[in-house]
Motif scaffolding. Structure first.
Motif, PDB file in Angstrom:
ATOM      1  N   TRP A  76      74.842   2.626  72.905  1.00 54.19           N
ATOM      2  CA  TRP A  76      74.998   4.003  73.360  1.00 54.19           C
ATOM      3  C   TRP A  76      74.039   4.398  74.475  1.00 54.19           C
ATOM      4  CZ3 TRP A  76      75.283   8.645  69.385  1.00 54.19           C
ATOM      5  CH2 TRP A  76      75.807   9.772  70.025  1.00 54.19           C
ATOM      6  N   ALA A  77      72.738   4.289  74.275  1.00 53.90           N
ATOM      7  CA  ALA A  77      71.773   4.866  75.217  1.00 53.90           C
ATOM      8  C   ALA A  77      71.990   4.360  76.639  1.00 53.90           C
ATOM      9  CB  ALA A  77      70.348   4.561  74.755  1.00 53.90           C
ATOM     10  N   GLY A  78      71.949   3.049  76.822  1.00 54.96           N
ATOM     11  CA  GLY A  78      72.084   2.489  78.157  1.00 54.96           C
ATOM     12  C   GLY A  78      73.477   2.635  78.722  1.00 54.96           C
ATOM     13  N   THR A  79      74.495   2.501  77.864  1.00 55.02           N
ATOM     14  CA  THR A  79      75.861   2.628  78.365  1.00 55.02           C
ATOM     15  C   THR A  79      76.147   4.059  78.792  1.00 55.02           C
ATOM     16  OG1 THR A  79      76.623   2.840  76.082  1.00 55.02           O
ATOM     17  CG2 THR A  79      76.831   0.690  77.099  1.00 55.02           C
ATOM     18  N   MET A  87      65.456  -1.739  88.950  1.00 56.98           N
ATOM     19  CA  MET A  87      65.785  -2.282  87.635  1.00 56.98           C
ATOM     20  C   MET A  87      65.253  -1.350  86.557  1.00 56.98           C
ATOM     21  SD  MET A  87      64.958  -6.004  85.959  1.00 56.98           S
ATOM     22  CE  MET A  87      65.474  -6.404  84.274  1.00 56.98           C
ATOM     23  N   ALA A  88      66.128  -0.967  85.646  1.00 58.52           N
ATOM     24  CA  ALA A  88      65.755  -0.078  84.550  1.00 58.52           C
ATOM     25  C   ALA A  88      65.877  -0.816  83.228  1.00 58.52           C
ATOM     26  CB  ALA A  88      66.645   1.155  84.540  1.00 58.52           C
ATOM     27  N   GLY A 113      67.476   8.011  81.216  1.00 56.88           N
ATOM     28  CA  GLY A 113      67.738   6.830  82.030  1.00 56.88           C
ATOM     29  C   GLY A 113      68.536   7.167  83.275  1.00 56.88           C
ATOM     30  N   PHE A 114      69.515   8.024  83.134  1.00 60.81           N
ATOM     31  CA  PHE A 114      70.311   8.486  84.280  1.00 60.81           C
ATOM     32  C   PHE A 114      69.418   9.163  85.316  1.00 60.81           C
ATOM     33  CE2 PHE A 114      72.666  12.429  85.717  1.00 60.81           C
ATOM     34  CZ  PHE A 114      73.347  11.822  86.763  1.00 60.81           C
ATOM     35  N   LEU A 133      61.522   2.416  80.375  1.00 57.55           N
ATOM     36  CA  LEU A 133      61.846   3.611  79.598  1.00 57.55           C
ATOM     37  C   LEU A 133      61.785   3.287  78.121  1.00 57.55           C
ATOM     38  CD1 LEU A 133      64.543   6.264  80.344  1.00 57.55           C
ATOM     39  CD2 LEU A 133      64.215   5.437  78.016  1.00 57.55           C
ATOM     40  N   SER A 134      60.861   3.926  77.438  1.00 62.70           N
ATOM     41  CA  SER A 134      60.724   3.817  75.988  1.00 62.70           C
ATOM     42  C   SER A 134      61.521   4.940  75.342  1.00 62.70           C
ATOM     43  CB  SER A 134      59.243   3.934  75.604  1.00 62.70           C
ATOM     44  OG  SER A 134      59.080   4.419  74.290  1.00 62.70           O
ATOM     45  N   MET A 135      62.443   4.593  74.441  1.00 60.27           N
ATOM     46  CA  MET A 135      63.203   5.624  73.745  1.00 60.27           C
ATOM     47  C   MET A 135      62.280   6.536  72.939  1.00 60.27           C
ATOM     48  SD  MET A 135      66.627   3.651  72.345  1.00 60.27           S
ATOM     49  CE  MET A 135      67.258   5.146  71.569  1.00 60.27           C
ATOM     50  N   GLN A 136      61.239   5.972  72.366  1.00 59.59           N
ATOM     51  CA  GLN A 136      60.286   6.789  71.615  1.00 59.59           C
ATOM     52  C   GLN A 136      59.646   7.836  72.519  1.00 59.59           C
ATOM     53  OE1 GLN A 136      56.509   5.066  70.537  1.00 59.59           O
ATOM     54  NE2 GLN A 136      56.424   6.153  68.586  1.00 59.59           N
ATOM     55  N   GLU A 137      59.195   7.425  73.699  1.00 59.87           N
ATOM     56  CA  GLU A 137      58.550   8.352  74.612  1.00 59.87           C
ATOM     57  C   GLU A 137      59.533   9.368  75.171  1.00 59.87           C
ATOM     58  OE1 GLU A 137      55.106   5.184  76.101  1.00 59.87           O
ATOM     59  OE2 GLU A 137      56.709   5.774  77.463  1.00 59.87           O
TER      60      GLU A 137
END
Length: 758
Positions: free
Chosen positions: A354-357, A471-472, A526-527, A548-552
């Motif tokens: 989900w997140a990256g897509t 690059m992400a 991310g976007f 990119l940390s999802m936690q942060e």
């Protein structure tokens, strides 16, 4: 530069710190200069004008045609209704899935609708600025509604209802299968998907018989077999302390998450190792950024009270920078005006679930050519497995042949993408990827940090191929720090980021959201991060690595709660649907089964109107302080009155009278909502196998470079030969050899173990 002819409303919003400053204002209004009046010299130099009044946007655009005018409103720039975070959560689908059955739905904690709309707007505005600089184009008006953004971030649920009839709703109760649940010193979430995670977790908990139960290894079967394992697993978990269990499971790379509160996150080892927190000049500690860049730095937070104002006559002129034009393919202004501001940009992405897509779908909806790389041997988890059944509502659709192309989850977050299959475990597959990188502006992936490095496809290596590459990397905890190797998903990042500690009924235990909320949050971040990096690249010619940390990222969406703790020492828990200042502010029952309405009152006129419409004469004279002091009494009276109303009729009556009100919409209602279709937020999409369905599109209306849905989510490997031929000049015979070897192609190959996909 913030223009405050009167003090910004946030400056009066509690809580307040020792200097009598609003904690919310310190966070949301940091890093801006404050002007006490507007004049032409200020607006003449503005590249971007951001407003919350839809009526002024078109006029501003006419007077200042070179400016990008972005208007963010509750319902859209031409809709006069008032709204706030509560109404957005209700109308956007998030409240319906949060909380428990037979109790009121829950809005997302705090200001989540505002965070979502603001972060999305950042990405959209920057994309528009990229196009404007590249083409020396005029500005445009961008219309963003908070409700639309929340419909977008909740997009899997409406499509799932259309495919299978499943209404994604609130939980019956809290157990370890949906967590978090109690452990020895708090709460803990054990969100298990793949069979290997189940086996390892059960062995850690000392339950070997459950580990080897093949039925329990299947995540889809577990909800039907709760009697077999829930009590035993919860009893085993109860003897562990949170961080001990997290460490034991993390050592086995099992996805799990401890519920952490603000005071515990203050000395979180991952935050400390990554130097996450930022200290302002006055010593106030702020959360760090939602993403970190290798060649860009974030400003140190500075906050100025409304008494520190500057006259716009003394502002410096805006700096104009000519773009390097590092991307000549993006120089076609006609393409941008037809397909979106990022038309001409190309991404090679390995994002899954989900997140990256979702992040890369937004880039695609803005016009970018997004090439999704997948592998036949291990499906994207949101495609499901090769053994999945075809969704029941698609049984009679003649084209519905392959279940892995018919997942509503996958198809909801991969619009506008091309899909290729490449087996990166094979040297030939790695070489294909390296050749394709030469044609990419950005690469995105959401693996654990070690994966790309082990494949020989880390950022340094890819930069040797394409020096200006962006690059992400989106990962659970970031690319560095002691938790970097630990995997995570939305259901475990929610507790470990502090979010779960804030969601729940007032004064009760922490909860996870109903639809893994941290994933779309990370996607929005991310976007925005990728667009910022592309802007930097086009202005300087310099590439970028984004960590990119999802936690942060999720922590920044509750940064105001951290500021409250850091400034006052208060550790906030769940507040339900209440507001720190206003009452009533809640979700109330209406006629019918599980039918609800959100109502919020923010001024005395609105309260008198609300009391009149609901026949609450004994309470009509209550002022704001009295209503807040007797909130339960007021809420009980409103609930008794609303129970006799149809939710849609009541919302229309109250909204027309100036009261913030919205029905709580389920995914079925969002899928069929005419207002969303009229705005172009829900559009009919024709999928090659699934057929025609309504899906969430781009939640923004751009007047000159509109973007939007060009095509449905791709079939697995649908565009492999097309892409290889276009960029690598590959012939059909060579492609056939790749398919025979299982390196590319469609569906399971001879080397694929179907059982391993289960």
């Amino acid at each position: 530069i913030g223009v405050e002819t009167t003090p910004h409303p946030l400056r009066a919003m509690p809580p307040f710190d020792d200097e009598s400053e609003s904690v919310l204002a310190r966070y949301f209004l940091a890093n801006r200069q404050v002007c006490c009046r507007v004049n032409e010299s200020l607006l003449d130099t503005a590249s971007i004008i951001l407003v919350s009044d839809g009526s002024s946007a078109l006029e501003l655009s006419k007077v200042y045609p070179l400016a990008i005018v972005c208007v963010i409103t509750p319902w859209g720039m031409n809709d006069p209704r008032t709204g706030n975070d509560l109404s957005a959560c209700a109308a956007g689908g998030w409240a319906f899935v949060n909380g428990l059955q037979r109790r009121a739905p829950l809005k997302s904690s705090g200001w989540q609708a505002s965070y979502q709309a603001g972060t999305f707007a950042c990405g959209v505005v920057v994309a528009a600025l990229i196009e404007q600089l590249a083409h020396q184009s005029p500005g445009q008006v961008i219309d963003i509604a908070e409700r639309d953004v929340l419909v977008s971030t909740a997009s899997p649920a409406p499509l799932r209802w259309q495919y299978s009839g499943f209404v994604w709703s609130r939980r019956e109760g809290i157990d370890m299968n949906e967590g978090p649940v109690p452990v020895a010193d708090g709460w803990f979430a054990l969100t298990i998907s793949r069979p290997v995670f189940w086996r390892k977790a059960m062995h850690v908990l000392g339950l070997p018989d459950l580990a080897e139960d093949e039925e329990l290894q299947q995540a889809g079967l577990r909800p039907k077999l709760k009697d077999r394992f829930v009590e035993r697993v919860e009893a085993a978990m109860a003897s562990w302390k949170r961080m001990d269990l997290f460490a034991a499971l993390g050592a086995e790379r099992v996805i799990a998450g401890p519920v952490l509160t603000m005071n515990e996150l203050a000395d979180n080892p991952q935050f400390i190792a990554r130097h996450f927190f930022r200290t302002a000049e006055n010593g106030v500690i702020y959360p760090g950024p939602f993403a970190r860049f290798s060649n860009l730095s974030w400003r140190t937070p500075i906050y100025k009270s409304n008494s520190t104002t500057i006259d716009s006559n003394h502002l410096p002129c805006a700096v104009t920078v000519d773009p390097v034009r590092a991307n000549p393919q993006a120089d076609n202004v006609e393409s941008a005006e037809q397909h979106g501001p990022l038309s001409g940009f190309r991404g090679l992405v390995l994002t899954q679930a989900w997140a990256g897509t979702y992040a890369t779908q937004l880039l695609g909806l803005m016009g970018a050519d997004v090439i999704q790389l997948e592998t036949r041997g291990r499906l994207d988890s949101w495609r499901g497995t090769y053994q999945n059944p075809i969704p029941k509502n698609l049984h009679d659709v003649a084209s519905a042949k392959h279940a892995w192309n018919l997942s509503p989850l996958y198809n909801s977050v991969n619009l506008n993408k091309r899909c290729i299959t490449v087996d990166l475990s094979e040297p030939q597959g790695v070489e294909l990827f390296r050749q394709l990188v030469e044609h990419a502006d950005f690469v995105a992936e959401n693996f654990s940090p070690r994966v790309m490095r082990n494949l020989g496809l880390d950022y340094d290596t890819l930069c040797s191929i394409k020096p200006d590459l962006v690059m992400a990397s989106l990962s659970a905890y970031g690319a560095t720090g002691p938790w970097a190797p630990v995997p995570g998903i939305g259901g475990t990042i929610e507790p470990s980021s502090g979010m779960s500690a804030l969601l729940g009924y007032a004064g009760e235990h922490p909860m996870n959201s109903g639809q893994m909320y941290p994933d779309p949050v990370a996607g929005l971040c991310g976007f925005a991060a990728i667009t910022l990096a592309l802007l930097h690249r086009d202005r300087t010619g310099e590439g970028q690595y984004i960590d990119l940390s999802m936690q942060e990222a999720n922590f920044t969406f509750i940064g105001d709660v951290w500021m409250e703790y850091s400034q006052t020492g208060a550790v906030r828990g769940p507040l339900g649907n209440t507001h720190p200042l206003y009452a009533p502010h809640g979700i109330f029952p209406c006629q019918g089964d599980d039918q609800w309405i959100a109502i919020a009152v923010e001024n005395e006129d609105a309260w008198r109107t609300c009391a009149s419409k609901l026949d609450l004469a004994p309470l009509a004279s209550y002022n704001q302080q009295q209503r807040k002091a007797h909130e339960n009494t007021v809420n009980d009276a409103i609930a008794a009155a609303t129970a006799h109303w149809d939710k849609t009729s009541l919302a229309e009556v109250l909204s027309a009278a100036g009261v913030i009100a919205s029905p709580v919409y389920g995914p079925d209602e969002i899928a069929t909502d005419e207002a969303l279709r009229t705005r172009g937020v829900m559009v009919r999409v024709e999928h090659a196998e699934a057929g025609s369905h309504w899906q969430a599109a781009l939640p923004a209306i751009l007047s000159r470079t509109p973007g939007g849905v060009r095509h449905a989510a791709p079939l697995q490997g649908e565009h492999s030969f097309e892409v290889f031929q276009e960029f690598l000049n590959m012939d059909a015979a060579t492609y056939d050899q790749l398919c025979q070897a299982g390196i590319s192609g469609m569906g399971p190959s001879e080397k694929t173990s179907i059982k391993s996909q289960a």
